[in-house]
Each structure stands twice: as structure tokens, then as C-alpha cells.
Design a protein around this motif. Structure first.
Motif, PDB file in Angstrom:
ATOM      1  N   THR A 166       0.672  -1.187  -0.040  1.00  0.00           N
ATOM      2  CA  THR A 166      -0.163   0.140  -0.071  1.00  0.00           C
ATOM      3  C   THR A 166       0.744   1.299  -0.003  1.00  0.00           C
ATOM      4  OG1 THR A 166      -0.047  -0.037   2.490  1.00  0.00           O
ATOM      5  CG2 THR A 166      -1.995  -1.225   1.040  1.00  0.00           C
ATOM      6  N   LEU A 167       2.333   1.186   0.227  1.00  0.00           N
ATOM      7  CA  LEU A 167       2.868   2.269   0.060  1.00  0.00           C
ATOM      8  C   LEU A 167       3.420   2.590  -1.180  1.00  0.00           C
ATOM      9  CD1 LEU A 167       5.361   1.069   3.006  1.00  0.00           C
ATOM     10  CD2 LEU A 167       3.723   2.659   3.282  1.00  0.00           C
ATOM     11  N   LEU A 168       2.750   3.708  -1.859  1.00  0.00           N
ATOM     12  CA  LEU A 168       2.859   3.950  -3.278  1.00  0.00           C
ATOM     13  C   LEU A 168       3.856   4.975  -3.723  1.00  0.00           C
ATOM     14  CD1 LEU A 168      -1.180   4.137  -4.308  1.00  0.00           C
ATOM     15  CD2 LEU A 168       0.489   2.212  -4.145  1.00  0.00           C
ATOM     16  N   ASP A 169       4.264   5.859  -2.578  1.00  0.00           N
ATOM     17  CA  ASP A 169       5.307   6.866  -2.660  1.00  0.00           C
ATOM     18  C   ASP A 169       6.923   6.034  -2.810  1.00  0.00           C
ATOM     19  OD1 ASP A 169       7.023   8.911  -2.667  1.00  0.00           O
ATOM     20  OD2 ASP A 169       6.201   9.576  -1.181  1.00  0.00           O
ATOM     21  N   HIS A 170       7.376   5.909  -4.116  1.00  0.00           N
ATOM     22  CA  HIS A 170       8.572   5.171  -4.265  1.00  0.00           C
ATOM     23  C   HIS A 170       9.870   6.160  -3.765  1.00  0.00           C
ATOM     24  CE1 HIS A 170       8.441   8.032  -7.891  1.00  0.00           C
ATOM     25  NE2 HIS A 170       9.869   7.877  -7.926  1.00  0.00           N
ATOM     26  N   VAL A 171       9.582   7.602  -3.567  1.00  0.00           N
ATOM     27  CA  VAL A 171      10.675   8.363  -3.046  1.00  0.00           C
ATOM     28  C   VAL A 171      10.747   8.210  -1.468  1.00  0.00           C
ATOM     29  CG1 VAL A 171      11.427  10.715  -2.735  1.00  0.00           C
ATOM     30  CG2 VAL A 171      10.470  10.066  -4.902  1.00  0.00           C
ATOM     31  N   ALA A 172       9.647   8.231  -0.710  1.00  0.00           N
ATOM     32  CA  ALA A 172       9.785   7.844   0.691  1.00  0.00           C
ATOM     33  C   ALA A 172      10.265   6.282   0.975  1.00  0.00           C
ATOM     34  CB  ALA A 172       8.374   8.323   1.276  1.00  0.00           C
ATOM     35  N   PHE A 173       9.788   5.476   0.112  1.00  0.00           N
ATOM     36  CA  PHE A 173       9.954   4.119   0.110  1.00  0.00           C
ATOM     37  C   PHE A 173      10.475   3.322  -0.797  1.00  0.00           C
ATOM     38  CE2 PHE A 173       5.977   5.757   2.409  1.00  0.00           C
ATOM     39  CZ  PHE A 173       6.412   5.607   3.837  1.00  0.00           C
ATOM     40  N   PRO A 174      11.768   3.406  -0.962  1.00  0.00           N
ATOM     41  CA  PRO A 174      12.443   2.781  -2.065  1.00  0.00           C
ATOM     42  C   PRO A 174      12.176   1.475  -2.251  1.00  0.00           C
ATOM     43  CG  PRO A 174      13.752   4.419  -1.109  1.00  0.00           C
ATOM     44  CD  PRO A 174      12.803   3.990  -0.265  1.00  0.00           C
ATOM     45  N   ALA A 175      12.092   0.826  -3.543  1.00  0.00           N
ATOM     46  CA  ALA A 175      11.885  -0.724  -3.593  1.00  0.00           C
ATOM     47  C   ALA A 175      13.212  -1.335  -2.840  1.00  0.00           C
ATOM     48  CB  ALA A 175      11.713  -0.866  -5.229  1.00  0.00           C
ATOM     49  N   GLY A 176      14.148  -1.153  -2.984  1.00  0.00           N
ATOM     50  CA  GLY A 176      15.383  -1.859  -2.639  1.00  0.00           C
ATOM     51  C   GLY A 176      15.188  -2.098  -1.039  1.00  0.00           C
ATOM     52  N   GLU A 177      14.793  -0.861  -0.455  1.00  0.00           N
ATOM     53  CA  GLU A 177      14.627  -0.948   1.064  1.00  0.00           C
ATOM     54  C   GLU A 177      13.424  -1.839   1.474  1.00  0.00           C
ATOM     55  OE1 GLU A 177      14.497   2.737   2.952  1.00  0.00           O
ATOM     56  OE2 GLU A 177      16.345   3.464   2.203  1.00  0.00           O
ATOM     57  N   LEU A 178      12.207  -1.809   0.772  1.00  0.00           N
ATOM     58  CA  LEU A 178      11.045  -2.838   1.139  1.00  0.00           C
ATOM     59  C   LEU A 178      11.546  -4.229   0.633  1.00  0.00           C
ATOM     60  CD1 LEU A 178       8.135  -0.527  -0.373  1.00  0.00           C
ATOM     61  CD2 LEU A 178       8.849  -0.749   2.324  1.00  0.00           C
ATOM     62  N   ALA A 179      12.141  -4.243  -0.349  1.00  0.00           N
ATOM     63  CA  ALA A 179      12.495  -5.840  -0.778  1.00  0.00           C
ATOM     64  C   ALA A 179      13.397  -6.373   0.469  1.00  0.00           C
ATOM     65  CB  ALA A 179      13.262  -5.787  -2.120  1.00  0.00           C
ATOM     66  N   ALA A 180      14.368  -5.551   1.115  1.00  0.00           N
ATOM     67  CA  ALA A 180      15.365  -6.096   2.061  1.00  0.00           C
ATOM     68  C   ALA A 180      14.504  -6.269   3.248  1.00  0.00           C
ATOM     69  CB  ALA A 180      16.493  -5.108   2.180  1.00  0.00           C
ATOM     70  N   LEU A 181      13.542  -5.353   3.457  1.00  0.00           N
ATOM     71  CA  LEU A 181      12.805  -5.491   4.855  1.00  0.00           C
ATOM     72  C   LEU A 181      11.948  -6.669   4.681  1.00  0.00           C
ATOM     73  CD1 LEU A 181      11.986  -3.973   7.608  1.00  0.00           C
ATOM     74  CD2 LEU A 181      10.275  -2.736   6.000  1.00  0.00           C
ATOM     75  N   TYR A 182      11.469  -7.196   3.556  1.00  0.00           N
ATOM     76  CA  TYR A 182      10.804  -8.369   3.679  1.00  0.00           C
ATOM     77  C   TYR A 182      11.316  -9.521   4.447  1.00  0.00           C
ATOM     78  CZ  TYR A 182       7.108 -11.767   2.111  1.00  0.00           C
ATOM     79  OH  TYR A 182       6.505 -12.846   2.166  1.00  0.00           O
ATOM     80  N   ALA A 183      12.756  -9.611   4.257  1.00  0.00           N
ATOM     81  CA  ALA A 183      13.204 -10.761   5.057  1.00  0.00           C
ATOM     82  C   ALA A 183      13.079 -10.765   6.554  1.00  0.00           C
ATOM     83  CB  ALA A 183      15.012 -10.476   4.633  1.00  0.00           C
ATOM     84  N   GLN A 184      12.600  -9.766   7.089  1.00  0.00           N
ATOM     85  CA  GLN A 184      12.087  -9.778   8.400  1.00  0.00           C
ATOM     86  C   GLN A 184      10.927 -10.594   8.589  1.00  0.00           C
ATOM     87  OE1 GLN A 184      14.116  -8.172  10.929  1.00  0.00           O
ATOM     88  NE2 GLN A 184      15.585  -8.009   9.347  1.00  0.00           N
ATOM     89  N   ARG A 185      10.482 -10.898   7.648  1.00  0.00           N
ATOM     90  CA  ARG A 185       8.938 -11.678   7.945  1.00  0.00           C
ATOM     91  C   ARG A 185       9.644 -12.960   8.557  1.00  0.00           C
ATOM     92  NH1 ARG A 185       5.992 -15.831   6.433  1.00  0.00           N
ATOM     93  NH2 ARG A 185       7.407 -16.840   5.121  1.00  0.00           N
ATOM     94  N   TRP A 186      10.767 -13.556   8.388  1.00  0.00           N
ATOM     95  CA  TRP A 186      11.077 -14.711   8.831  1.00  0.00           C
ATOM     96  C   TRP A 186      11.312 -14.618  10.231  1.00  0.00           C
ATOM     97  CZ3 TRP A 186      10.430 -18.807   6.148  1.00  0.00           C
ATOM     98  CH2 TRP A 186      10.327 -18.730   4.743  1.00  0.00           C
TER      99      TRP A 186
END
Length: 341
Positions: A166-186
Motif C-alpha cells: 500500500t506504500l505507493l510513494d517510491h521516493v519515501a519508500f524505495p523498492a530496494g529498502e522494502l525488498a530487503a525489509l521483507y526478509a524480516q518476515r522470517w
């Protein structure tokens, strides 16, 4: 957000929980299906729902929607993002970053500079009657990536992932940071390990003989677990440490010892636990490890993964995330302090 199963005693009345089965055999014990909303930083339980095995993860998650509040970023695997659940979870104000199956058709409306893209997700016509005022389409941001892993044993893995958020702003929430953050799901896997194995011990099956007592026993485990997690989090906050560095096993051992020694006062107990935690700090940075899933007792006619060194945890010597745009060459981001599975 993640789910797991708890095995319960094989009694006639506990059969109400249901068992897993395949074409060849049925499981030895009934199972309880449990879903938990877990805080990644402290692994505290923000909400838990459980029921009989046939109740799916999405239905259990609905019981926890009130726990998803503004300011949260909720991570979930691809078993969760059904249309109705996605819309209802987002309506509560929390932001979502969920993995979605590649079988779900999403067409890029706009490709963003960081490699992610915006798409419109439409509800299937067969659920229109169930929408009850909900929108028939929503705007989502899609992040497609490949996780590239090289392990110390020489093995390599390339795993594709598709995330929607739902985070549509690519400047405030870059794709690389969100992709790396998803690893925290483990972190949820580690939390379930502490709850089901470390805390419960060698007893693989809950001992209660009736559904009422099963319910009571599960809540007893959860309350005890949460009390220990609160102590760990408070110790980490008081000493400005990452809660990941404080071992749950040490806190559990001290708690058990002080319960046995009933003359110990609460204040002394907390001081002893704090001292033990600080004396057994983990490393400041997590070790990157990979552990392939392997079936040790296959119950199907299909071949299982080999058992041996290849199925055990191995140190990662290279880990990177490649964001795929579909129209331009992939851009690569490197993450040094993430966990993979």
C-alpha cells in the motif's frame, strides 16, 4: 503475520480439531491452527487467534484486524492476500507489504524510477456479491525481485518474489529498502521455534485431553511466553540494545529456576534475569545463514530432499536482491544485515 500448527493429544473428543491427510495416510495427532501477529523487533505477540485445523489462515487473520493499526507495516506471505482480506486490512490504517502469487494477473500502469510499478488490482466477478460496499478495484505498488544466495558449501539459489504494498510513494519508500525489509518476515519462524520447541521442550504434543483444556493450555503457553518477551524487551530498552541480542533460552532458564526457588522475590528474579541476559549477549550483527527445507519423514510417493549436510544451516557468503522492472535491466541492491530462509 504468520501461521503454524500445534499437535494435541489423540483422544476421542480432541478429534474435533481435525487432522492433516494426503492420498496415502492420515496424521497421527489432531492439530490446532494458530495465526499470530508478531513484532519483528522484539518478537512480542501483538495478537493471536487459533481454532480447529480446517479454519484457514485468512479467516483467523480476520480476528486480528483490530490489532493492525496506523503506523504499522504488516508483512505476510503469499497465503494471505485474498481480495477481501487485503481491502479490510488496509482499511484499518496499517500499511501492508505482502507477497503475492505470480498466478495473480497484474498489469503495469506506471513503471517507477526505482524499478517498482503501479497496478490496479481488480476483484474477481465471482466475489462481487460479497463486496458489501467495498471497492471493486484498488491501487497497489508491485515489487518484483530475485533473491540471489551463494552459500559457503558452494550452493547457489535464485528465488523469485513478487510483493504488493500500500506504500505507493517510491521516493519515501524505495523498492530496494522494502525488498530487503521483507526478509524480516522470517522472524516469525524464530518466534514459533521459541514457542513450540524451546519453551515447550521435548514434548511434541500438547498434553490436554479435552478441547477446553487444550484452549487453556495454549493460552498458558502464550501468556508465559509474552511475559518473558516483555522482560527481554524492557532489558534491551534500558541498556539501549537490540532485543535480538538477548537470548530467549537464557531468559526462560532463569524464569524456571526462580519459579522452583519459591523464596526468590519478584524484584530479585528480574534483576537475576537481566544480569543473565546481559552476560550472554549475542553478536551485534546477525550471521547470514541459509537452511533449505527438507523432509525427514516423507509421507508421500514423491521424492524428498536429501538428508545430510546439504539440508542443514550453512553460512551465506553472498546475498543480494535484484529488482526486476520488466522493461529495463535489473537494478541490484545489497543487504548485509538481513535474514533469509
Amino acid at each position: 503475520m504468520d501461521g503454524t500448527y500445534l499437535e494435541v493429544a489423540d483422544t476421542a473428543v480432541n478429534a474435533v480439531f481435525g487432522r492433516t491427510r494426503n492420498q496415502r495416510r492420515i496424521a497421527a495427532f489432531p492439530q490446532v491452527h494458530l495465526v499470530a501477529l508478531i513484532e519483528c523487533g522484539t518478537r512480542a505477540l501483538l495478537g493471536v487467534a487459533f481454532d480447529v485445523r480446517r479454519i484457514c489462515e485468512q479467516d483467523l487473520t480476520r480476528r486480528l484486524l483490530d490489532r493492525m493499526r496506523p503506523g504499522m507495516l504488516v508483512l505476510a506471505d503469499r497465503g494471505f492476500p485474498g481480495w477481501l482480506l487485503w481491502v479490510d486490512a488496509a482499511a484499518g490504517g496499517a500499511d501492508l507489504l505482502w507477497r503475492i502469487s505470480a498466478a495473480v494477473r497484474l498489469v503495469p500502469d506506471q513503471v517507477l524510477p526505482d524499478g517498482s510499478w503501479l497496478a490496479t488490482r481488480h476483484a474477481d466477478k465471482n466475489i462481487w456479491k460479497a463486496l458489501a460496499g467495498r471497492p471493486r478495484s484498488v491501487r497497489v505498488r508491485v515489487i518484483e525481485m530475485v533473491v540471489v544466495i551463494k552459500a559457503a558449501d558452494g550452493s547457489r539459489r535464485h528465488e523469485p518474489y513478487r510483493l504488493i504494498t500500500t506504500l505507493l510513494d517510491h521516493v519515501a519508500f524505495p523498492a530496494g529498502e522494502l525488498a530487503a525489509l521483507y526478509a524480516q518476515r522470517w522472524e516469525s519462524e524464530l518466534e514459533f521455534r521459541d514457542l513450540k520447541i524451546t519453551q515447550r521442550g521435548p514434548r511434541a504434543v500438547l498434553r490436554s485431553k479435552t478441547p477446553t483444556l487444550v484452549n487453556q493450555e495454549i493460552w498458558a503457553y502464550l501468556v508465559t511466553h509474552q511475559a518473558i518477551r516483555r522482560t527481554i524487551a524492557a532489558t534491551a530498552a534500558d541498556h539501549r540494545l537490540d532485543a535480538d541480542r538477548l537470548p530467549f533460552t537464557v531468559a526462560l532458564t532463569v524464569a524456571r529456576d526462580t519459579v522452583i526457588r519459591t523464596t526468590v522475590r519478584t524484584g530479585t528474579h528480574l534483576a537475576e534475569m537481566t544480569a543473565s541476559l546481559l552476560a550472554n549477549l549475542g553478536p551485534a550483527e546477525r550471521r547470514l545463514r541459509v537452511c533449505p527445507r527438507a523432509v525427514k519423514r516423507p509421507n508421500a510417493i514423491y521424492p524428498s530432499k536429501p538428508i545430510g549436510p546439504a539440508s542443514h544451516s550453512t553460512k551465506i557468503i553472498e546475498y543480494r536482491i535484484e529488482i526486476i522492472t520488466g522493461q529495463t535491466a535489473p537494478t541490484t541492491t545489497t543487504k548485509q544485515n538481513s535474514r533469509t530462509k
